[in-house]
Enzyme design. Structure first.
Site, short mmCIF file in Angstrom:
data_model
loop_
_atom_site.label_atom_id
_atom_site.label_comp_id
_atom_site.label_asym_id
_atom_site.label_seq_id
_atom_site.Cartn_x
_atom_site.Cartn_y
_atom_site.Cartn_z
N ASN A 105 0.86 -1.18 0.00
CA ASN A 105 0.00 0.00 0.00
C ASN A 105 0.90 1.23 0.00
O ASN A 105 2.13 1.12 0.08
CB ASN A 105 -0.94 -0.02 1.21
CG ASN A 105 -0.16 -0.04 2.51
OD1 ASN A 105 0.46 0.94 2.89
ND2 ASN A 105 -0.16 -1.18 3.19
N LYS B 238 10.95 -16.09 -9.55
CA LYS B 238 10.16 -15.04 -10.21
C LYS B 238 9.18 -15.67 -11.20
O LYS B 238 9.59 -16.52 -12.01
CB LYS B 238 11.11 -14.08 -10.93
CG LYS B 238 10.42 -12.93 -11.57
CD LYS B 238 11.38 -12.03 -12.32
CE LYS B 238 10.59 -11.06 -13.16
NZ LYS B 238 11.38 -10.46 -14.21
N PHE C 251 -5.07 3.46 14.42
CA PHE C 251 -5.46 4.37 13.36
C PHE C 251 -6.59 3.72 12.58
O PHE C 251 -6.77 2.50 12.64
CB PHE C 251 -4.28 4.62 12.41
CG PHE C 251 -3.39 5.73 12.85
CD1 PHE C 251 -2.54 5.57 13.94
CD2 PHE C 251 -3.38 6.95 12.18
CE1 PHE C 251 -1.72 6.60 14.35
CE2 PHE C 251 -2.56 7.98 12.57
CZ PHE C 251 -1.73 7.81 13.66
O1 PMT Z 1 2.55 6.35 6.36
P1 PMT Z 1 2.01 7.63 5.78
O2 PMT Z 1 2.28 7.78 4.31
O3 PMT Z 1 2.47 8.83 6.56
O4 PMT Z 1 0.41 7.60 5.90
C1 PMT Z 1 -0.18 7.58 7.17
C2 PMT Z 1 -1.38 6.61 7.23
C3 PMT Z 1 -2.52 7.18 6.40
C4 PMT Z 1 -0.98 5.24 6.69
C5 PMT Z 1 -1.74 6.49 8.74
O5 PMT Z 1 -2.13 7.74 9.22
C6 PMT Z 1 -2.85 5.48 8.96
O6 PMT Z 1 -4.03 5.76 8.82
N1 PMT Z 1 -2.46 4.22 9.32
C7 PMT Z 1 -3.36 3.08 9.51
C8 PMT Z 1 -3.73 2.53 8.17
C9 PMT Z 1 -4.58 1.28 8.30
O7 PMT Z 1 -4.07 0.20 8.12
O8 PMT Z 1 -5.80 1.49 8.69
P2 PMT Z 1 -6.91 0.31 8.91
O9 PMT Z 1 -8.18 1.03 9.12
O10 PMT Z 1 -6.82 -0.67 7.79
O11 PMT Z 1 -6.43 -0.43 10.21
C10 PMT Z 1 -6.89 -0.06 11.52
C11 PMT Z 1 -5.80 -0.26 12.54
O12 PMT Z 1 -5.53 -1.66 12.67
C12 PMT Z 1 -4.49 0.41 12.21
O13 PMT Z 1 -3.95 0.95 13.40
C13 PMT Z 1 -3.64 -0.74 11.69
O14 PMT Z 1 -2.26 -0.52 12.04
C14 PMT Z 1 -4.18 -1.94 12.44
N2 PMT Z 1 -4.13 -3.21 11.67
C15 PMT Z 1 -4.76 -3.34 10.48
C16 PMT Z 1 -4.72 -4.56 9.83
C17 PMT Z 1 -4.05 -5.66 10.42
N3 PMT Z 1 -3.97 -6.82 9.81
N4 PMT Z 1 -3.45 -5.50 11.60
C18 PMT Z 1 -3.48 -4.30 12.24
O15 PMT Z 1 -2.94 -4.18 13.34
#
Ligand code: PMT
Length: 398
Positions: free
Chosen positions: A210, A289, A324
């Site tokens: 991503n 690959k 986040f």
């Molecule tokens: O890195 P940058 O370019 O500065 O951009 C910042 C950002 C937009 C990436 C950052 O601010 C942000 O939003 N990060 C979280 C992105 C994300 O994965 O969001 P989500 O809604 O999919 O996940 C929710 C939370 O669960 C997040 O804290 C994520 O770290 C966590 N997660 C998600 C999936 C997973 N399999 N395990 C997790 O722990």
């Protein structure tokens, strides 16, 4: 890092590294500081006061009696004007004078007259630096609360390699930032921050990933360091400049990230999951690959990764857990659901529907949601600024 409106007094003693201080003065001004300079007589032999005058935008004080204006005695005036007094380079001579209370020129007299914090940046020949007298003087000063950024090991002007080199500006500025902008509110707190986007391998050269750069996580790290947090970053991006004061380890996949966090989760007081973790990964990644010819018959089977944050929420004990949510629709609603489902203390809901905020840019637009139901919505702003705000909310609620 910004020093808007801050008064930074720079003392330059007679070391060859004085030319590096010239660059430092210019950069301090670019960061918004007001800078005044004092030079010793020896320093003026190595670099002209005109240089520092031009770079600071203000006449340089060199002598005790060369600038009494409006009955403002200059060593007193500058001493009380300063929010911080940075002595760079600090020679063995000036260190010895300050440690012994000698005040026989403008710089040493101001050092005694000021009540502001004094930051020493020693830079000199290795043998001079390691001399027991210099070390005793430095210890004496440190014990009295003087601040110090240690010199680095490297090539010195005297053509030897050893300890004594003028440290990087990043190190000096991080200390200034802590003194002028921080309040040590995370002193002793261990803070774990994840940053960047995971990469799930399809074959040795291709992956599902991503656009997360890691900038948001690193901005939060910088803000936590300012408050003297003990910061460790688990980063998916090895190309970002690591904030001075943070330790870092690099991972690639969601599974590696999970393993790295699981190993140390219990040791941390605060865990901030800014990383964009893949929700799916290929069931199998090819060892070689995949050839172009195979593409016609290629289909990619995916499976879920583990939800690291959900798992952390389930086994949470003393940790303050921050997640986040990157959303393009129903940002707050979806954020609230994640806050509750993942048992978080705080969630930063990012609206990533636009192109100038969120992934891989310098800005972010967020609503901060707290477990107690409070909600704070902020406009799009620089990630550095948002990092400061996130740490402010964290400190208030920890
Ligand atoms: O890195 P940058 O370019 O500065 O951009 C910042 C950002 C937009 C990436 C950052 O601010 C942000 O939003 N990060 C979280 C992105 C994300 O994965 O969001 P989500 O809604 O999919 O996940 C929710 C939370 O669960 C997040 O804290 C994520 O770290 C966590 N997660 C998600 C999936 C997973 N399999 N395990 C997790 O722990």
């Amino acid at each position: 890092m910004r020093f808007e409106g801050k008064h930074i007094l720079v003392g330059i003693s007679g070391g060859i590294a004085a030319y590096k201080t010239a660059g430092m003065v210019s950069h301090l001004r670019q960061l918004g500081a007001e800078v005044r300079c004092i030079m010793t007589a020896h320093a003026t032999k190595l670099i002209s006061p005109i240089t520092f005058g031009e770079l600071s935008g203000y006449p340089v004080a060199t002598g005790m009696f060369d600038g009494i204006t409006n009955f403002d005695i200059r060593h007193i005036a500058l001493a009380s004007w300063a929010d911080i007094f940075v002595i760079a380079p600090a020679t063995a001579n000036i260190i010895g004078k300050i440690a012994s209370g000698i005040a026989d020129d403008m710089l040493s007299t101001t050092a005694i007259a000021t009540t502001s914090p004094i930051l020493l940046i020693p830079a000199m020949n290795t043998h001079m630096y390691e001399n027991v007298v210099v070390q005793e003087n430095l210890k004496k000063l440190k014990d009295r609360g003087y601040l110090l950024v240690e010199p680095e090991i490297g090539h010195l002007a005297c053509n030897v390699t050893g300890k004594g080199r003028f440290p990087s500006e990043d190190k000096i500025f991080t200390t200034i930032d802590q003194v002028l902008n921080g309040k040590s509110r995370l002193q002793g707190k261990r803070v774990l921050i994840t940053a960047g986007g995971t990469k799930e391998k399809i074959d040795p050269v291709r992956y599902i990933g991503n656009r997360s750069s890691g900038k948001m996580g690193y901005a939060i790290a910088q803000a936590a360091i300012r408050e003297k947090g003990l910061v460790h970053i688990i980063s998916c991006n090895p190309h970002l400049k690591v904030p001075v004061g943070a330790s870092v380890e690099y991972v690639e996949t969601a599974e590696e990230l999970k393993q790295a966090i699981d190993l140390q989760y219990m040791n941390y007081d605060v865990v901030i999951m800014a990383a964009a973790v893949a929700d799916y990964k290929p069931v199998k990644s090819a060892l070689q690959k995949i050839k172009k010819e195979e593409l016609n018959k290629l289909s990619l089977a995916l499976e879920s990764t583990s939800d690291i944050l959900l798992n952390l929420g389930q086994k949470k004990q003393h940790q303050f857990l921050v997640g986040f949510a990157a959303e393009t629709t129903n940002v707050i609603e979806n954020g609230k659901k994640k806050l509750i489902r993942k048992n978080l203390d705080m969630l930063i809901a990012n609206d990533v529907s636009g192109t100038n905020s969120g992934f891989d840019v310098d800005n972010n637009k967020a609503t901060i949601l707290l477990q107690n139901g409070s909600m704070y919505t902020y406009p799009c702003m620089k990630k550095e600024k948002l990092g400061d705000i996130i740490i402010e909310h964290l400190i208030e609620n920890i």
